[in-house]
Design a protein around this motif. Sequence first.
Motif, PDB file in Angstrom:
ATOM      1  N   GLU A 117      48.355  26.810 -42.944  1.00 17.44           N
ATOM      2  CA  GLU A 117      49.507  27.402 -43.616  1.00 17.44           C
ATOM      3  C   GLU A 117      49.235  27.574 -45.103  1.00 17.44           C
ATOM      4  O   GLU A 117      49.594  28.598 -45.695  1.00 17.44           O
ATOM      5  CB  GLU A 117      50.739  26.522 -43.404  1.00 17.44           C
ATOM      6  CG  GLU A 117      51.252  26.500 -41.982  1.00 17.44           C
ATOM      7  CD  GLU A 117      52.300  25.429 -41.721  1.00 17.44           C
ATOM      8  OE1 GLU A 117      52.910  25.459 -40.640  1.00 17.44           O
ATOM      9  OE2 GLU A 117      52.486  24.558 -42.598  1.00 17.44           O
ATOM     10  N   THR A 131      56.407  31.672 -50.829  1.00 18.54           N
ATOM     11  CA  THR A 131      56.651  31.382 -49.416  1.00 18.54           C
ATOM     12  C   THR A 131      56.976  29.908 -49.249  1.00 18.54           C
ATOM     13  O   THR A 131      56.909  29.126 -50.203  1.00 18.54           O
ATOM     14  CB  THR A 131      55.421  31.743 -48.579  1.00 18.54           C
ATOM     15  OG1 THR A 131      54.293  31.027 -49.090  1.00 18.54           O
ATOM     16  CG2 THR A 131      55.142  33.230 -48.614  1.00 18.54           C
ATOM     17  N   ARG A 133      57.463  26.461 -46.077  1.00 20.81           N
ATOM     18  CA  ARG A 133      57.377  25.937 -44.719  1.00 20.81           C
ATOM     19  C   ARG A 133      58.784  25.588 -44.239  1.00 20.81           C
ATOM     20  O   ARG A 133      59.681  25.379 -45.040  1.00 20.81           O
ATOM     21  CB  ARG A 133      56.499  24.681 -44.682  1.00 20.81           C
ATOM     22  CG  ARG A 133      55.048  24.910 -45.067  1.00 20.81           C
ATOM     23  CD  ARG A 133      54.269  23.603 -44.960  1.00 20.81           C
ATOM     24  NE  ARG A 133      52.851  23.783 -45.169  1.00 20.81           N
ATOM     25  CZ  ARG A 133      52.243  23.679 -46.335  1.00 20.81           C
ATOM     26  NH1 ARG A 133      52.963  23.381 -47.420  1.00 20.81           N
ATOM     27  NH2 ARG A 133      50.940  23.846 -46.440  1.00 20.81           N
ATOM     28  N   LYS A 134      58.953  25.530 -42.930  1.00 21.60           N
ATOM     29  CA  LYS A 134      60.196  25.064 -42.332  1.00 21.60           C
ATOM     30  C   LYS A 134      59.938  23.717 -41.668  1.00 21.60           C
ATOM     31  O   LYS A 134      58.933  23.545 -40.960  1.00 21.60           O
ATOM     32  CB  LYS A 134      60.706  26.058 -41.287  1.00 21.60           C
ATOM     33  CG  LYS A 134      61.044  27.433 -41.826  1.00 21.60           C
ATOM     34  CD  LYS A 134      62.302  27.412 -42.656  1.00 21.60           C
ATOM     35  CE  LYS A 134      62.694  28.821 -43.075  1.00 21.60           C
ATOM     36  NZ  LYS A 134      63.801  28.823 -44.048  1.00 21.60           N
ATOM     37  N   TYR A 137      59.517  23.940 -37.847  1.00 19.13           N
ATOM     38  CA  TYR A 137      58.692  25.014 -37.299  1.00 19.13           C
ATOM     39  C   TYR A 137      57.347  25.069 -38.010  1.00 19.13           C
ATOM     40  O   TYR A 137      57.229  24.694 -39.178  1.00 19.13           O
ATOM     41  CB  TYR A 137      59.389  26.370 -37.464  1.00 19.13           C
ATOM     42  CG  TYR A 137      60.770  26.435 -36.869  1.00 19.13           C
ATOM     43  CD1 TYR A 137      60.968  26.358 -35.496  1.00 19.13           C
ATOM     44  CD2 TYR A 137      61.890  26.585 -37.689  1.00 19.13           C
ATOM     45  CE1 TYR A 137      62.245  26.423 -34.938  1.00 19.13           C
ATOM     46  CE2 TYR A 137      63.169  26.654 -37.154  1.00 19.13           C
ATOM     47  CZ  TYR A 137      63.335  26.571 -35.773  1.00 19.13           C
ATOM     48  OH  TYR A 137      64.593  26.636 -35.236  1.00 19.13           O
ATOM     49  N   TRP A 141      56.871  31.144 -44.136  1.00 19.09           N
ATOM     50  CA  TRP A 141      58.159  31.813 -44.152  1.00 19.09           C
ATOM     51  C   TRP A 141      58.510  32.336 -45.541  1.00 19.09           C
ATOM     52  O   TRP A 141      58.140  31.746 -46.555  1.00 19.09           O
ATOM     53  CB  TRP A 141      59.257  30.847 -43.708  1.00 19.09           C
ATOM     54  CG  TRP A 141      59.050  30.279 -42.338  1.00 19.09           C
ATOM     55  CD1 TRP A 141      58.174  29.289 -41.976  1.00 19.09           C
ATOM     56  CD2 TRP A 141      59.721  30.685 -41.143  1.00 19.09           C
ATOM     57  NE1 TRP A 141      58.269  29.050 -40.627  1.00 19.09           N
ATOM     58  CE2 TRP A 141      59.211  29.888 -40.093  1.00 19.09           C
ATOM     59  CE3 TRP A 141      60.714  31.630 -40.870  1.00 19.09           C
ATOM     60  CZ2 TRP A 141      59.662  30.023 -38.787  1.00 19.09           C
ATOM     61  CZ3 TRP A 141      61.168  31.763 -39.578  1.00 19.09           C
ATOM     62  CH2 TRP A 141      60.634  30.964 -38.537  1.00 19.09           C
ATOM     63  N   GLU A 144      64.343  33.283 -44.297  1.00 18.04           N
ATOM     64  CA  GLU A 144      64.485  33.085 -42.850  1.00 18.04           C
ATOM     65  C   GLU A 144      63.578  34.013 -42.050  1.00 18.04           C
ATOM     66  O   GLU A 144      63.772  34.198 -40.854  1.00 18.04           O
ATOM     67  CB  GLU A 144      65.946  33.307 -42.441  1.00 18.04           C
ATOM     68  CG  GLU A 144      66.921  32.346 -43.113  1.00 18.04           C
ATOM     69  CD  GLU A 144      66.572  30.899 -42.818  1.00 18.04           C
ATOM     70  OE1 GLU A 144      66.552  30.518 -41.638  1.00 18.04           O
ATOM     71  OE2 GLU A 144      66.314  30.145 -43.790  1.00 18.04           O
ATOM     72  N   ARG A 145      62.577  34.599 -42.716  1.00 25.54           N
ATOM     73  CA  ARG A 145      61.689  35.557 -42.074  1.00 25.54           C
ATOM     74  C   ARG A 145      60.268  35.003 -42.034  1.00 25.54           C
ATOM     75  O   ARG A 145      59.717  34.628 -43.066  1.00 25.54           O
ATOM     76  CB  ARG A 145      61.715  36.901 -42.814  1.00 25.54           C
ATOM     77  CG  ARG A 145      63.116  37.455 -42.991  1.00 25.54           C
ATOM     78  CD  ARG A 145      63.141  38.732 -43.832  1.00 25.54           C
ATOM     79  NE  ARG A 145      62.535  38.562 -45.165  1.00 25.54           N
ATOM     80  CZ  ARG A 145      63.121  37.989 -46.193  1.00 25.54           C
ATOM     81  NH1 ARG A 145      64.336  37.461 -46.071  1.00 25.54           N
ATOM     82  NH2 ARG A 145      62.505  37.911 -47.369  1.00 25.54           N
ATOM     83  N   LYS A 146      59.681  34.989 -40.855  1.00 26.64           N
ATOM     84  CA  LYS A 146      58.319  34.473 -40.712  1.00 26.64           C
ATOM     85  C   LYS A 146      57.305  35.574 -41.013  1.00 26.64           C
ATOM     86  O   LYS A 146      57.351  36.659 -40.428  1.00 26.64           O
ATOM     87  CB  LYS A 146      58.096  33.926 -39.298  1.00 26.64           C
ATOM     88  CG  LYS A 146      56.705  33.344 -39.093  1.00 26.64           C
ATOM     89  CD  LYS A 146      56.481  32.837 -37.678  1.00 26.64           C
ATOM     90  CE  LYS A 146      57.051  31.439 -37.494  1.00 26.64           C
ATOM     91  NZ  LYS A 146      56.620  30.835 -36.207  1.00 26.64           N
ATOM     92  N   LYS A 185      65.995  33.529 -36.240  1.00 24.70           N
ATOM     93  CA  LYS A 185      65.236  33.895 -37.432  1.00 24.70           C
ATOM     94  C   LYS A 185      64.467  35.189 -37.196  1.00 24.70           C
ATOM     95  O   LYS A 185      64.266  35.605 -36.052  1.00 24.70           O
ATOM     96  CB  LYS A 185      64.303  32.760 -37.841  1.00 24.70           C
ATOM     97  CG  LYS A 185      65.056  31.469 -38.167  1.00 24.70           C
ATOM     98  CD  LYS A 185      64.155  30.405 -38.725  1.00 24.70           C
ATOM     99  CE  LYS A 185      64.892  29.078 -38.884  1.00 24.70           C
ATOM    100  NZ  LYS A 185      66.034  29.181 -39.814  1.00 24.70           N
ATOM    101  N   VAL A 187      61.304  38.237 -38.659  1.00 28.38           N
ATOM    102  CA  VAL A 187      59.902  38.353 -39.055  1.00 28.38           C
ATOM    103  C   VAL A 187      59.802  39.333 -40.217  1.00 28.38           C
ATOM    104  O   VAL A 187      60.691  40.153 -40.441  1.00 28.38           O
ATOM    105  CB  VAL A 187      59.013  38.836 -37.886  1.00 28.38           C
ATOM    106  CG1 VAL A 187      58.937  37.780 -36.794  1.00 28.38           C
ATOM    107  CG2 VAL A 187      59.517  40.156 -37.312  1.00 28.38           C
ATOM    108  N   THR A 188      58.708  39.242 -40.931  1.00 24.39           N
ATOM    109  CA  THR A 188      58.463  40.163 -42.030  1.00 24.39           C
ATOM    110  C   THR A 188      56.960  40.369 -42.175  1.00 24.39           C
ATOM    111  O   THR A 188      56.165  39.807 -41.417  1.00 24.39           O
ATOM    112  CB  THR A 188      59.089  39.645 -43.338  1.00 24.39           C
ATOM    113  OG1 THR A 188      59.036  40.686 -44.326  1.00 24.39           O
ATOM    114  CG2 THR A 188      58.382  38.400 -43.863  1.00 24.39           C
TER     115      THR A 188
END
Length: 240
Positions: A117, A131, A133-134, A137, A141, A144-146, A185, A187-188
């Motif tokens: 990561e 960016t 981490r969650k 998960y 990120w 709220e977009r991975k 959530k 994605v991006t």
Amino acid sequence: MANQSTYKKFNYCDLGLIDYQSAWDLQKEIFDKRIDDKTDDTFFLLEHSHTYTLGKVAHIENLLMNDSQLKELGISVYEIDRGGDITYHGPGQIVGYPIINLKNWKEDTHEYLRSLEQVIINVCKEYGLETERKTNYTGVWIGERKIAAIGIKISRWVTMHGFAFNINTDLNFFNGIIPCGIKEKGVTSLSKELGNEISIQEVKEKLVNQFKIIFGYDDYQVIEREFYINNFEHLPLNKF
């Protein structure tokens, strides 16, 4: 670090666009050779054709398309031996497959995940993106977009599979799945966040450099794609 005086190096190969099965077969071949110490640590970067992969704990209901829809869009589906649920691979997304022996780094699965990561976090930072981490998960990120998914396999402390980093990815393909089984959530991609298309080659160069730094390598050797595709039974060993 296992041994600060050890000169660490890895082989790097850009496989370009390659179908999932071919890359998976190649991974398994090199993974076995790395376990037997018949090749050095290896890092592949590549793009896949349109593919959905389901990890060992995936729920098939997270695949939202039927067979005719998959065929119409030219999407392959594979059930594979990494951790995690379902994800998408396709053109414009950089996939990274490190096949490395963690005995020469840290025998720590959690730290390995966090370090993968960190490679992506650092590259995003080079583009001016913050960016995070969650807690519950994996992956990287932006809100709220991975932007990057992580899914690995480790056996006898040798790794395979890795990360999928959305660069110029057509995010519409994520509509055919519940990405990583997370309904709430999104994605991006790097290009979506920055508002313009990004050079895939430039990002690959940054990823290789950050991988070298984060995992404490002294150097790496570039191996041409054709070597692995045509001749991987004779893999390079200790070329430095």
